[in-house]
Design a protein around this motif. Structure first.
Motif: not given
Length: 189
Positions: A125-134, A149-158
């Motif tokens: 029911k909330h905005k889900i802001c998704v960051y990439p993960r390996n 659900v929204n995908l964002y181009n956040a930095p991929v952190m290893d």
């Protein structure tokens, strides 16, 4: 106008540079008033003997947050009954903060398992802001198509807390993996 707050849930055992980079990215990208690091005493998906004492984690993370603008350490789940389900925490936070627009910050790996979470439809029911993960899995969640659900181009952190704990147990350097405020606590005699 409602205050905009990002909620970044986790055990943060320990908080590392990847968490901080993601938090700062979403503060800026979403133009948030604040981002709360919601420390989970124990994730329903983790074993209690593998997680550090949550009061110690809170103290360490809270000390770090005092040095960073707009990132707040939240102990809300310390006052709730286990199991610590995100949906229950959200319900509590909404009741306590009726004029706040909460946005959930979530790793792509967690989105892939969100359908297994307790009352996950309440979370959606909330905005889900998704960051990439390996991820070891190439399977993408069907929830990617959900309108909240929204995908964002956040930095991929290893970086992972597991790797940091393993390095620490072998007395290997973690200098480049955690903020200096946290490193100073780990390296105190």
């Amino acid at each position: 106008m409602n205050k905009k707050v990002g909620l970044f849930f986790g055990t943060f055992d320990p908080l590392h540079n990847g968490h901080v980079a993601i938090a700062k990215y979403f503060l800026s990208e979403l133009n948030l008033n604040e981002l709360w690091l919601v420390i989970t005493p124990l994730s329903p998906f983790k074993q209690s003997n593998k997680v550090s004492n949550y009061y110690s984690r809170f103290k360490i993370i809270n000390n770090f947050c005092k040095t960073v603008d707009k990132i707040i350490c939240s102990d809300v789940e310390f006052n709730l009954e286990p199991p610590y389900n995100t949906a229950d925490t959200l319900l509590f936070l909404e009741k306590e903060n009726p004029n706040v627009d909460f946005k959930i910050i979530l790793g792509e790996d967690n989105l892939n398992t969100l359908h297994l979470w307790s009352n996950y439809t309440d979370i959606l029911k909330h905005k889900i802001c998704v960051y990439p993960r390996n991820s070891l899995s190439n399977v993408k969640s069907k929830l990617v198509q959900h309108p909240n659900v929204n995908l964002y181009n956040a930095p991929v952190m290893d970086i992972s807390s597991t790797i940091i704990r393993e390095r620490k147990s072998k007395n290997e350097s973690i200098d480049h993996l955690v903020p200096k405020e946290i490193l100073n606590i780990f390296t105190k005699p």
